[in-house]
Design an enzyme around this catalytic site. Structure first.
Site, PDB file in Angstrom:
ATOM      1  N   CYS A  31       0.808  -1.222   0.000  1.00 33.59           N
ATOM      2  CA  CYS A  31       0.000   0.000   0.000  1.00 33.59           C
ATOM      3  C   CYS A  31       0.841   1.272   0.000  1.00 33.59           C
ATOM      4  O   CYS A  31       0.327   2.356  -0.281  1.00 33.59           O
ATOM      5  CB  CYS A  31      -0.942   0.002   1.191  1.00 33.59           C
ATOM      6  SG  CYS A  31      -2.117  -1.381   1.185  1.00 33.59           S
TER       7      CYS A  31
ATOM      8  N   HIS B 216      -2.985   7.076   3.154  1.00 27.38           N
ATOM      9  CA  HIS B 216      -3.479   5.882   2.466  1.00 27.38           C
ATOM     10  C   HIS B 216      -4.887   5.586   2.959  1.00 27.38           C
ATOM     11  O   HIS B 216      -5.165   5.600   4.163  1.00 27.38           O
ATOM     12  CB  HIS B 216      -2.536   4.710   2.765  1.00 27.38           C
ATOM     13  CG  HIS B 216      -3.101   3.368   2.416  1.00 27.38           C
ATOM     14  ND1 HIS B 216      -3.669   3.106   1.199  1.00 27.38           N
ATOM     15  CD2 HIS B 216      -3.191   2.215   3.137  1.00 27.38           C
ATOM     16  CE1 HIS B 216      -4.086   1.851   1.171  1.00 27.38           C
ATOM     17  NE2 HIS B 216      -3.814   1.295   2.340  1.00 27.38           N
TER      18      HIS B 216
ATOM     19  N   ASN C 286     -10.260   0.333  -0.029  1.00 22.58           N
ATOM     20  CA  ASN C 286      -8.797   0.294  -0.016  1.00 22.58           C
ATOM     21  C   ASN C 286      -8.309  -0.173  -1.379  1.00 22.58           C
ATOM     22  O   ASN C 286      -8.468  -1.334  -1.742  1.00 22.58           O
ATOM     23  CB  ASN C 286      -8.322  -0.655   1.089  1.00 22.58           C
ATOM     24  CG  ASN C 286      -6.812  -0.740   1.195  1.00 22.58           C
ATOM     25  OD1 ASN C 286      -6.083  -0.282   0.320  1.00 22.58           O
ATOM     26  ND2 ASN C 286      -6.332  -1.351   2.270  1.00 22.58           N
TER      27      ASN C 286
END
Length: 327
Positions: free
Chosen positions: A114, A254, A284
Protein backbone atom coordinates in the site's frame (compact mmCIF):
# COMPACT_ATOMS: atom_id res chain seq x y z
CA UNK A 1 19.36 23.13 -7.62
CA UNK A 2 17.10 20.65 -9.36
CA UNK A 3 13.71 19.85 -7.87
CA UNK A 4 11.21 17.21 -8.96
CA UNK A 5 7.80 18.64 -9.72
CA UNK A 6 4.59 16.67 -10.10
CA UNK A 7 3.40 18.06 -13.42
CA UNK A 8 0.05 16.32 -13.31
CA UNK A 9 -2.05 13.61 -11.71
CA UNK A 10 -4.78 11.35 -13.08
CA UNK A 11 -6.76 8.30 -12.02
CA UNK A 12 -9.06 5.59 -13.30
CA UNK A 13 -11.65 3.50 -11.49
CA UNK A 14 -13.98 0.97 -13.14
CA UNK A 15 -17.66 1.81 -13.41
CA UNK A 16 -18.91 -1.41 -11.81
CA UNK A 17 -19.36 -1.32 -8.04
CA UNK A 18 -19.83 -3.68 -5.13
CA UNK A 19 -21.96 -2.04 -2.43
CA UNK A 20 -22.30 -3.08 1.18
CA UNK A 21 -25.73 -4.42 0.36
CA UNK A 22 -24.18 -6.59 -2.36
CA UNK A 23 -21.70 -7.99 0.17
CA UNK A 24 -24.50 -8.74 2.63
CA UNK A 25 -25.77 -11.26 0.08
CA UNK A 26 -22.37 -13.00 -0.06
CA UNK A 27 -21.31 -13.15 3.58
CA UNK A 28 -22.77 -12.52 7.04
CA UNK A 29 -22.43 -8.74 7.15
CA UNK A 30 -24.46 -5.57 6.65
CA UNK A 31 -24.08 -1.93 5.75
CA UNK A 32 -24.06 -0.68 9.34
CA UNK A 33 -21.39 -3.17 10.43
CA UNK A 34 -19.06 -2.25 7.54
CA UNK A 35 -19.63 1.50 7.68
CA UNK A 36 -19.10 1.66 11.44
CA UNK A 37 -15.87 -0.34 11.38
CA UNK A 38 -14.10 0.80 8.21
CA UNK A 39 -16.10 3.69 6.74
CA UNK A 40 -16.66 2.11 3.32
CA UNK A 41 -19.97 2.16 1.45
CA UNK A 42 -18.89 0.86 -1.95
CA UNK A 43 -15.84 -0.17 -3.92
CA UNK A 44 -15.10 -0.49 -7.64
CA UNK A 45 -14.55 -3.82 -9.38
CA UNK A 46 -12.89 -4.39 -12.75
CA UNK A 47 -14.94 -6.82 -14.81
CA UNK A 48 -14.22 -8.38 -18.19
CA UNK A 49 -12.05 -11.21 -19.45
CA UNK A 50 -8.29 -10.75 -19.71
CA UNK A 51 -8.34 -7.44 -17.84
CA UNK A 52 -5.69 -7.06 -15.17
CA UNK A 53 -4.08 -4.18 -13.34
CA UNK A 54 -2.42 -2.97 -16.55
CA UNK A 55 -5.83 -2.22 -18.07
CA UNK A 56 -6.51 0.38 -15.38
CA UNK A 57 -2.93 1.61 -15.41
CA UNK A 58 -3.15 2.28 -19.13
CA UNK A 59 -6.40 4.20 -18.67
CA UNK A 60 -4.83 6.39 -15.97
CA UNK A 61 -1.66 7.04 -17.98
CA UNK A 62 -3.63 7.80 -21.16
CA UNK A 63 -5.61 10.43 -19.28
CA UNK A 64 -2.47 11.87 -17.70
CA UNK A 65 -0.63 12.32 -20.99
CA UNK A 66 -3.74 13.68 -22.70
CA UNK A 67 -4.28 16.26 -19.95
CA UNK A 68 -0.66 17.41 -20.17
CA UNK A 69 -0.38 17.19 -23.97
CA UNK A 70 2.64 14.88 -23.65
CA UNK A 71 3.34 12.24 -26.29
CA UNK A 72 4.07 8.63 -25.20
CA UNK A 73 7.43 8.65 -26.97
CA UNK A 74 8.55 11.56 -24.77
CA UNK A 75 8.49 9.40 -21.63
CA UNK A 76 11.89 8.19 -20.42
CA UNK A 77 10.84 5.87 -17.60
CA UNK A 78 7.68 4.28 -16.20
CA UNK A 79 7.61 2.87 -12.67
CA UNK A 80 4.59 0.72 -11.83
CA UNK A 81 3.68 0.15 -8.18
CA UNK A 82 1.48 -2.91 -7.81
CA UNK A 83 0.81 -5.90 -5.60
CA UNK A 84 -1.43 -7.31 -8.32
CA UNK A 85 0.74 -7.62 -11.44
CA UNK A 86 -0.86 -9.01 -14.57
CA UNK A 87 1.59 -11.89 -14.44
CA UNK A 88 4.34 -13.08 -12.16
CA UNK A 89 6.50 -12.11 -15.12
CA UNK A 90 6.86 -10.09 -17.31
CA UNK A 91 6.39 -6.81 -15.46
CA UNK A 92 3.12 -4.92 -15.63
CA UNK A 93 5.20 -1.84 -16.51
CA UNK A 94 6.33 -3.57 -19.70
CA UNK A 95 2.71 -4.28 -20.65
CA UNK A 96 1.72 -0.64 -20.09
CA UNK A 97 4.75 0.66 -22.01
CA UNK A 98 4.02 -1.61 -24.96
CA UNK A 99 0.31 -0.79 -25.12
CA UNK A 100 1.01 2.93 -24.74
CA UNK A 101 3.70 2.83 -27.48
CA UNK A 102 6.28 4.43 -25.20
CA UNK A 103 9.01 3.48 -27.63
CA UNK A 104 11.85 5.21 -25.75
CA UNK A 105 10.90 4.34 -22.18
CA UNK A 106 12.42 1.91 -19.76
CA UNK A 107 10.16 0.50 -17.06
CA UNK A 108 9.83 -1.86 -14.15
CA UNK A 109 7.51 -2.82 -11.28
CA UNK A 110 7.99 -2.24 -7.59
CA UNK A 111 6.24 -4.10 -4.78
CA UNK A 112 5.85 -1.94 -1.71
CA UNK A 113 2.23 -2.92 -1.02
CA UNK A 114 0.00 0.00 0.00
CA UNK A 115 3.03 2.32 0.29
CA UNK A 116 3.91 1.69 -3.36
CA UNK A 117 2.97 5.10 -4.72
CA UNK A 118 5.14 7.17 -2.37
CA UNK A 119 8.01 4.68 -2.73
CA UNK A 120 7.77 4.96 -6.53
CA UNK A 121 7.61 8.76 -6.28
CA UNK A 122 10.83 8.74 -4.27
CA UNK A 123 12.51 6.53 -6.87
CA UNK A 124 11.34 8.81 -9.66
CA UNK A 125 12.61 11.78 -7.66
CA UNK A 126 16.06 10.21 -7.49
CA UNK A 127 16.17 9.63 -11.26
CA UNK A 128 15.12 13.22 -11.95
CA UNK A 129 17.61 14.74 -9.48
CA UNK A 130 20.44 12.62 -10.87
CA UNK A 131 19.77 13.96 -14.36
CA UNK A 132 19.38 10.45 -15.75
CA UNK A 133 15.77 10.97 -16.89
CA UNK A 134 13.61 14.03 -17.63
CA UNK A 135 10.10 12.62 -17.84
CA UNK A 136 9.13 9.87 -15.42
CA UNK A 137 5.65 8.38 -15.12
CA UNK A 138 4.72 6.81 -11.80
CA UNK A 139 1.63 4.61 -12.01
CA UNK A 140 -0.04 2.62 -9.24
CA UNK A 141 -2.43 -0.03 -10.55
CA UNK A 142 -4.24 -2.46 -8.28
CA UNK A 143 -6.87 -5.06 -9.15
CA UNK A 144 -7.37 -5.81 -5.47
CA UNK A 145 -10.53 -7.82 -6.09
CA UNK A 146 -8.36 -10.43 -7.81
CA UNK A 147 -7.03 -11.46 -4.40
CA UNK A 148 -10.07 -10.75 -2.23
CA UNK A 149 -11.76 -13.71 -0.57
CA UNK A 150 -15.50 -13.15 -0.78
CA UNK A 151 -16.04 -15.84 1.84
CA UNK A 152 -14.06 -13.87 4.45
CA UNK A 153 -16.34 -11.30 6.09
CA UNK A 154 -13.39 -9.59 7.78
CA UNK A 155 -11.47 -8.69 4.62
CA UNK A 156 -13.89 -8.74 1.68
CA UNK A 157 -15.47 -5.35 2.54
CA UNK A 158 -12.10 -3.61 2.40
CA UNK A 159 -10.77 -3.73 -1.13
CA UNK A 160 -11.50 -2.16 -4.48
CA UNK A 161 -9.88 -1.71 -7.88
CA UNK A 162 -8.32 1.48 -9.28
CA UNK A 163 -5.21 3.09 -10.73
CA UNK A 164 -3.53 6.46 -10.47
CA UNK A 165 -0.66 8.08 -12.36
CA UNK A 166 1.64 11.08 -12.03
CA UNK A 167 4.21 12.71 -14.29
CA UNK A 168 7.49 13.84 -12.72
CA UNK A 169 9.75 16.42 -14.36
CA UNK A 170 12.74 18.54 -13.31
CA UNK A 171 12.35 22.19 -12.33
CA UNK A 172 14.42 24.99 -10.84
CA UNK A 173 11.46 26.13 -8.72
CA UNK A 174 11.32 24.94 -5.09
CA UNK A 175 8.19 22.87 -5.73
CA UNK A 176 7.38 19.19 -5.97
CA UNK A 177 8.92 16.43 -3.88
CA UNK A 178 10.76 18.10 -1.03
CA UNK A 179 11.43 15.32 1.48
CA UNK A 180 10.47 11.76 2.35
CA UNK A 181 11.06 9.10 4.96
CA UNK A 182 10.56 5.41 4.17
CA UNK A 183 10.81 2.37 6.44
CA UNK A 184 10.43 -1.39 6.28
CA UNK A 185 10.24 -3.97 9.06
CA UNK A 186 9.76 -7.67 8.37
CA UNK A 187 7.94 -8.10 11.68
CA UNK A 188 4.77 -7.62 9.65
CA UNK A 189 5.11 -10.82 7.63
CA UNK A 190 2.74 -13.05 9.63
CA UNK A 191 0.11 -10.33 10.03
CA UNK A 192 -0.52 -9.30 6.42
CA UNK A 193 0.34 -11.48 3.43
CA UNK A 194 -0.77 -13.82 0.70
CA UNK A 195 0.28 -17.18 2.08
CA UNK A 196 0.80 -19.08 -1.18
CA UNK A 197 1.84 -18.47 -4.77
CA UNK A 198 5.46 -17.51 -4.10
CA UNK A 199 8.58 -19.66 -3.96
CA UNK A 200 8.07 -20.52 -0.26
CA UNK A 201 4.69 -22.11 -0.92
CA UNK A 202 4.10 -22.55 -4.67
CA UNK A 203 0.57 -22.92 -5.99
CA UNK A 204 -0.87 -26.41 -5.70
CA UNK A 205 -4.23 -28.09 -5.39
CA UNK A 206 -3.82 -28.00 -1.61
CA UNK A 207 -3.03 -24.26 -1.45
CA UNK A 208 -6.01 -23.42 -3.65
CA UNK A 209 -8.30 -25.61 -1.57
CA UNK A 210 -7.02 -23.95 1.62
CA UNK A 211 -7.78 -20.51 0.12
CA UNK A 212 -4.18 -19.39 0.57
CA UNK A 213 -4.16 -17.21 -2.56
CA UNK A 214 -6.18 -14.39 -1.03
CA UNK A 215 -5.26 -11.53 1.28
CA UNK A 216 -4.73 -12.70 4.85
CA UNK A 217 -4.85 -9.95 7.45
CA UNK A 218 -4.81 -9.81 11.24
CA UNK A 219 -6.69 -6.56 11.71
CA UNK A 220 -5.72 -5.68 15.27
CA UNK A 221 -1.97 -5.98 14.67
CA UNK A 222 -2.16 -4.08 11.39
CA UNK A 223 -4.23 -1.27 12.94
CA UNK A 224 -1.79 -0.79 15.81
CA UNK A 225 1.29 -0.63 13.60
CA UNK A 226 -0.38 1.44 10.88
CA UNK A 227 -1.47 4.22 13.21
CA UNK A 228 1.82 4.40 15.12
CA UNK A 229 4.06 4.21 12.06
CA UNK A 230 2.16 6.70 9.88
CA UNK A 231 2.01 9.18 12.76
CA UNK A 232 5.72 8.87 13.56
CA UNK A 233 6.94 9.09 9.95
CA UNK A 234 4.64 12.03 9.19
CA UNK A 235 5.69 13.85 12.34
CA UNK A 236 9.36 13.27 11.52
CA UNK A 237 9.06 14.68 7.99
CA UNK A 238 7.02 17.62 9.27
CA UNK A 239 9.54 18.45 11.99
CA UNK A 240 12.48 18.35 9.58
CA UNK A 241 10.76 20.86 7.32
CA UNK A 242 9.35 23.25 9.89
CA UNK A 243 5.79 22.06 9.37
CA UNK A 244 3.00 21.63 11.86
CA UNK A 245 -0.74 21.11 12.01
CA UNK A 246 -1.32 24.82 11.38
CA UNK A 247 0.92 25.49 8.38
CA UNK A 248 0.42 22.38 6.27
CA UNK A 249 -2.44 22.75 3.81
CA UNK A 250 -3.41 19.14 3.12
CA UNK A 251 -2.84 15.70 4.55
CA UNK A 252 -3.47 12.68 2.32
CA UNK A 253 -3.18 9.30 4.06
CA UNK A 254 -3.48 5.88 2.47
CA UNK A 255 -7.19 5.09 2.34
CA UNK A 256 -7.19 1.80 4.25
CA UNK A 257 -9.68 2.21 7.05
CA UNK A 258 -11.58 5.28 8.27
CA UNK A 259 -10.71 4.51 11.90
CA UNK A 260 -7.00 4.50 11.02
CA UNK A 261 -7.32 7.77 9.09
CA UNK A 262 -9.14 9.45 11.98
CA UNK A 263 -6.65 8.17 14.55
CA UNK A 264 -3.64 9.38 12.55
CA UNK A 265 -5.16 12.80 11.90
CA UNK A 266 -6.13 13.21 15.55
CA UNK A 267 -2.69 12.28 16.89
CA UNK A 268 -1.07 14.78 14.53
CA UNK A 269 -3.48 17.48 15.71
CA UNK A 270 -4.92 18.05 12.24
CA UNK A 271 -8.31 19.60 11.66
CA UNK A 272 -10.68 17.34 9.71
CA UNK A 273 -10.95 19.78 6.81
CA UNK A 274 -7.24 19.30 6.01
CA UNK A 275 -7.45 15.50 5.82
CA UNK A 276 -8.53 14.39 2.34
CA UNK A 277 -10.64 11.22 2.32
CA UNK A 278 -12.54 9.25 -0.33
CA UNK A 279 -12.48 5.75 1.17
CA UNK A 280 -16.29 5.69 1.40
CA UNK A 281 -16.59 5.42 -2.39
CA UNK A 282 -13.51 3.37 -3.33
CA UNK A 283 -12.44 1.24 -0.39
CA UNK A 284 -8.80 0.29 -0.02
CA UNK A 285 -7.15 0.37 -3.45
CA UNK A 286 -3.68 -0.29 -2.00
CA UNK A 287 -0.91 1.64 -3.80
CA UNK A 288 -3.52 3.42 -5.95
CA UNK A 289 -5.36 4.99 -3.00
CA UNK A 290 -3.22 8.12 -2.60
CA UNK A 291 -3.13 9.12 -6.30
CA UNK A 292 -6.86 8.37 -6.67
CA UNK A 293 -7.59 10.61 -3.67
CA UNK A 294 -5.15 13.28 -4.84
CA UNK A 295 -6.74 13.31 -8.28
CA UNK A 296 -10.24 13.63 -6.84
CA UNK A 297 -9.31 16.69 -4.80
CA UNK A 298 -6.76 18.30 -7.13
CA UNK A 299 -9.19 21.14 -7.88
CA UNK A 300 -8.74 22.21 -4.24
CA UNK A 301 -4.95 22.33 -4.41
CA UNK A 302 -3.20 25.58 -5.31
CA UNK A 303 0.36 26.08 -6.43
CA UNK A 304 2.53 26.35 -3.33
CA UNK A 305 0.25 24.29 -1.09
CA UNK A 306 2.15 22.19 1.44
CA UNK A 307 1.01 18.56 1.33
CA UNK A 308 1.92 15.52 3.42
CA UNK A 309 1.35 12.02 2.01
CA UNK A 310 1.62 8.95 4.21
CA UNK A 311 1.03 5.23 3.72
CA UNK A 312 1.41 1.88 5.43
CA UNK A 313 1.28 -1.61 3.97
CA UNK A 314 2.39 -5.23 4.10
CA UNK A 315 5.99 -5.86 4.87
CA UNK A 316 5.50 -3.87 7.02
CA UNK A 317 6.51 -0.98 4.78
CA UNK A 318 5.54 2.63 5.47
CA UNK A 319 6.56 6.24 5.27
CA UNK A 320 5.65 9.84 4.61
CA UNK A 321 6.43 12.45 1.94
CA UNK A 322 6.33 16.23 1.86
CA UNK A 323 5.44 17.86 -1.44
CA UNK A 324 4.83 21.44 -2.47
CA UNK A 325 2.08 21.40 -5.05
CA UNK A 326 3.16 22.84 -8.37
CA UNK A 327 0.77 21.44 -10.98
Amino acid sequence: MTYTKISGISAYAPEDKITNDDLSKMVDTNDEWITTRVGIKERRILKGENRGSSYMGIKAVEQLLSDLNVKPEEIDLLICATSNPDYRFPSTASVIIHQMKMTKAYGYDIQAACAGFIVALQEGNAYIKSGLYKKVVVVAAEKMTSMTDYQDRATCPLFGDAAGAALLEPTDEPIGIMDAELHVDGVGLPHLLMKAGGSVLPASHDTVEARYHYVYQEGRAVYKHAVTDMVESSASVMARNGLNADNIDWFIPHQANMRIIEAVGSRLGLSEDKVLVNIERYGNTSAASIPVCLNEYKHKLKKGDKVILTAFGAGFTWGAMYIVWGA
